[in-house]
Design an enzyme around this catalytic site. Structure first.
Site, PDB file in Angstrom:
ATOM      1  N   ASP A  69      54.471  -6.181  45.479  1.00 24.44           N
ATOM      2  CA  ASP A  69      53.381  -5.032  45.823  1.00 24.44           C
ATOM      3  C   ASP A  69      52.846  -5.358  47.255  1.00 24.44           C
ATOM      4  O   ASP A  69      53.161  -6.380  48.128  1.00 24.44           O
ATOM      5  CB  ASP A  69      52.085  -5.607  44.836  1.00 24.44           C
ATOM      6  CG  ASP A  69      52.512  -5.217  43.651  1.00 24.44           C
ATOM      7  OD1 ASP A  69      53.256  -4.158  43.101  1.00 24.44           O
ATOM      8  OD2 ASP A  69      51.826  -5.772  42.444  1.00 24.44           O
ATOM      9  N   LYS A 104      51.096   0.121  46.410  1.00 24.00           N
ATOM     10  CA  LYS A 104      50.056   1.141  45.788  1.00 24.00           C
ATOM     11  C   LYS A 104      48.887   0.967  46.420  1.00 24.00           C
ATOM     12  O   LYS A 104      48.300  -0.142  46.832  1.00 24.00           O
ATOM     13  CB  LYS A 104      49.942   0.837  44.262  1.00 24.00           C
ATOM     14  CG  LYS A 104      51.096   0.706  43.373  1.00 24.00           C
ATOM     15  CD  LYS A 104      50.784   0.690  41.793  1.00 24.00           C
ATOM     16  CE  LYS A 104      51.845   0.534  40.703  1.00 24.00           C
ATOM     17  NZ  LYS A 104      52.873  -0.562  41.108  1.00 24.00           N
ATOM     18  N   GLY A 125      47.767 -11.968  43.088  1.00 21.86           N
ATOM     19  CA  GLY A 125      47.020 -12.496  41.997  1.00 21.86           C
ATOM     20  C   GLY A 125      47.835 -13.185  40.847  1.00 21.86           C
ATOM     21  O   GLY A 125      48.728 -13.800  41.120  1.00 21.86           O
ATOM     22  N   MET A 138      39.047  -3.723  42.154  1.00 23.28           N
ATOM     23  CA  MET A 138      39.379  -2.190  42.698  1.00 23.28           C
ATOM     24  C   MET A 138      37.789  -1.425  42.695  1.00 23.28           C
ATOM     25  O   MET A 138      37.938  -0.421  42.098  1.00 23.28           O
ATOM     26  CB  MET A 138      40.237  -1.552  41.801  1.00 23.28           C
ATOM     27  CG  MET A 138      41.688  -2.430  41.897  1.00 23.28           C
ATOM     28  SD  MET A 138      42.949  -1.906  40.755  1.00 23.28           S
ATOM     29  CE  MET A 138      42.018  -2.677  39.126  1.00 23.28           C
TER      30      MET A 138
END
Length: 260
Positions: free
Chosen positions: A42, A63, A95, A175
């Site tokens: 990621d 992303k 994470g 987020m």
């Protein structure tokens, strides 16, 4: 696990890279990275972690809000295809893979395809960021429950947060930077006091980390005036009044005095 029979046996390892600091990797995660044939990672994985295996092939599936390099279904297909080629594929996630990391979806895809897989948990962004700012997510005098929620997944309107934040509880929002105003409105409408302390921790555990503290009613405005960017977590609850986060309201008051 079921081993595929059409070709050499590969595997997928879902690895939690932690919140950023390479020293927070588990020993098992470190070993998996060094032994990987391919790392699928990621965008939140710290470059220092990728540098641990400089000669290993990598594919970024980073992303960002409203923009995905590769859709989740395509990531699943990629992991399966590379494992079927006999590769040890490390799916490296910021994470923990099972906390807003879509690790469950990828595990289910491996099961459906008959691909051997394993899971190596990581320190979550919530735990790493809070510890770095010395904010206890639970505290015997003020909080005996913690909830993790997403600030943009599925849209805020569809999420029922009633009872998740307030006295005696801690809410950690992932987020949530882009929707901070709506988050504050939603919580206040659910009965959370506008004066509830909140902390925002940007780039938790990394060299550029910063932690800011304000009140719930000021959350969106503070994020805007301080220029907070993702990745960041928002901690809502009385625990946010503890720790080393800078008092953003005090800073604002000093600015107002200087301009008076």
């Amino acid at each position: 696990m079921t081993t595929i029979s059409n070709g050499p046996a590969g595997e997928v390892i879902l690895v939690g890279a932690g919140p950023g600091d390479p020293d927070l990797l588990t020993i098992k995660a470190h070993k998996a990275i060094l032994a990987a044939d391919l790392i699928v990672h990621d965008g939140l994985v710290d470059p220092r972690i990728l540098a641990l295996a400089p000669d290993t092939s990598r594919i970024s599936v980073a992303k960002s809000r409203s923009r995905h390099t590769m859709r989740q279904e395509a990531i699943n297909d990629l992991l399966i295809a590379e494992a079927r080629r006999g590769k040890r594929v490390v799916r490296l996630k910021g994470g923990d893979p099972f906390i807003f990391g879509r690790g469950g979806e990828e595990a289910e895809a491996c099961i459906a395809a008959g691909i051997p897989f394993s899971i190596i948990p990581g320190i979550s962004a919530a735990m790493g960021s809070a510890a770095g700012a010395m904010i206890p997510l639970t505290h015997r005098s003020v909080s005996s429950a913690v909830t993790f929620v997403a600030g943009q997944c599925q849209g805020l309107a569809e999420q029922n947060w009633a009872g998740l934040a307030g006295p005696g509880r801690t809410m950690v929002i992932y987020m949530g930077v882009a929707t901070a105003d709506l988050i504050a409105e939603k919580l206040i409408a659910d009965g959370v006091s506008p004066d509830m302390p909140v902390a925002v921790i940007e780039n938790g555990t990394r060299p550029e980390t910063r932690a800011l503290r304000t009140l719930l009613t000021d959350l969106g405005a503070m994020i805007c005036r301080e220029g907070v960017k993702s990745p960041a977590v928002i901690i809502v609850g009385m625990v946010a009044a503890r720790g080393t986060a800078s008092n953003a309201l005090l800073s604002l008051a000093h600015v107002a005095e200087a301009n008076a």
